[in-house]
Design a protein around this motif. Structure first.
Motif, short mmCIF file in Angstrom:
data_model
loop_
_atom_site.label_atom_id
_atom_site.label_comp_id
_atom_site.label_asym_id
_atom_site.label_seq_id
_atom_site.Cartn_x
_atom_site.Cartn_y
_atom_site.Cartn_z
N VAL A 35 0.79 -1.25 0.09
CA VAL A 35 -0.04 0.12 0.26
C VAL A 35 0.88 1.30 0.08
O VAL A 35 0.56 2.22 -0.76
CB VAL A 35 -0.93 0.04 1.32
N THR A 179 -7.31 0.15 -3.62
CA THR A 179 -8.44 -0.56 -2.88
C THR A 179 -7.97 -1.80 -2.50
O THR A 179 -8.48 -2.27 -1.57
CB THR A 179 -9.77 -0.18 -3.46
N LEU A 182 -5.81 -1.80 0.17
CA LEU A 182 -6.12 -1.62 1.62
C LEU A 182 -7.08 -2.76 2.21
O LEU A 182 -7.23 -2.88 3.45
CB LEU A 182 -7.01 -0.16 1.34
#
Length: 232
Positions: A35, A179, A182
């Motif tokens: 990330v 996304t 995450l």
């Protein structure tokens, strides 16, 4: 009479817990690094070299987590029973997805280092400028870093196809990948939290998490096609 202090026992319990859950902790750490790499390569616009170093670090952590998982007898038994006896329960899918995610996470770094070493060795054997052991080591390291930069620049073909109709396909792809990363960090932290508080295992939560991570694994595997083509 002096009351014995609880610290030695607590330390031993904490160490045992860390040892038992080390693969999950490493996978969580690798997810955080991924990330960070996505953020640095996107909104913050850090150098490609920095992102490449993060990718190599994440792959090394994933490879370590994979090694720990594959050395665990219970994981092997669960996977073996699933494939040989058809016991495709939540435990099997949880282990299958965890092993698969660590494998996919390790591939970019292994591929970059492997191809970098291969091209470096060919250059050394071909009579390049490197003559001393130190120069040869630097050449191998430089080639590995060059390959890492190429690897982090590769597109995830599955994501690229899905977002090609968007106004800004490159930006949309970054959003999808970010996304996904995450979500992976979230599911990993959820699993670790349950183990910290010793939550009751009802199978439903494990199955849900495995389903989410399984979808992410399929998405992440879309990037392996480009990686394999680049390496071979």
């Amino acid at each position: 009479m002096t009351t014995p202090k609880p610290w030695p026992g607590m330390f031993d319990k904490a160490l045992d817990w860390l040892t038992d859950n080390l693969p999950d902790i490493l996978s969580f750490t690798a997810g955080l690094i991924v990330v960070a790499a996505l953020l640095l390569s996107g909104p913050l616009g850090w150098s490609l070299a920095t992102v490449a170093v993060l990718m190599l670090t994440s792959s090394a952590v994933s490879l370590t987590a994979l090694a720990f998982r594959l050395s665990d007898g219970e994981t092997w038994e669960s996977l073996k029973d699933g494939f040989s006896k058809g016991e495709l329960d939540a435990d099997f899918w949880s282990n299958f997805v965890s092993v698969g995610a660590d494998f996919v996470g390790a591939l970019p770094g292994v591929g970059a280092v492997g191809k970098g070493a291969y091209t470096g060795i060919r250059a050394v054997l071909g009579g390049g400028t490197a003559t001393t052991l130190g120069q040869k080591a630097v050449l191998l390291g430089t080639n590995a870093m060059d390959e890492a930069k190429v690897v982090v620049s590769l597109d995830n073909q599955l994501v690229a196809r899905a977002v090609r109709g968007c106004t800004n396909p490159g930006g949309a792809a970054k959003v999808v990948e970010g996304t996904s990363g995450l979500v992976g960090v979230g599911t990993s932290s959820f699993g670790i939290y349950n183990k910290v508080v010793d939550a009751e295992d009802d199978g439903v939560k494990d199955g849900t998490v495995a389903g989410i991570d399984g979808a992410r694994l399929g998405l992440d595997a879309g990037g392996i096609y480009g990686l394999v083509r680049h390496i071979f």
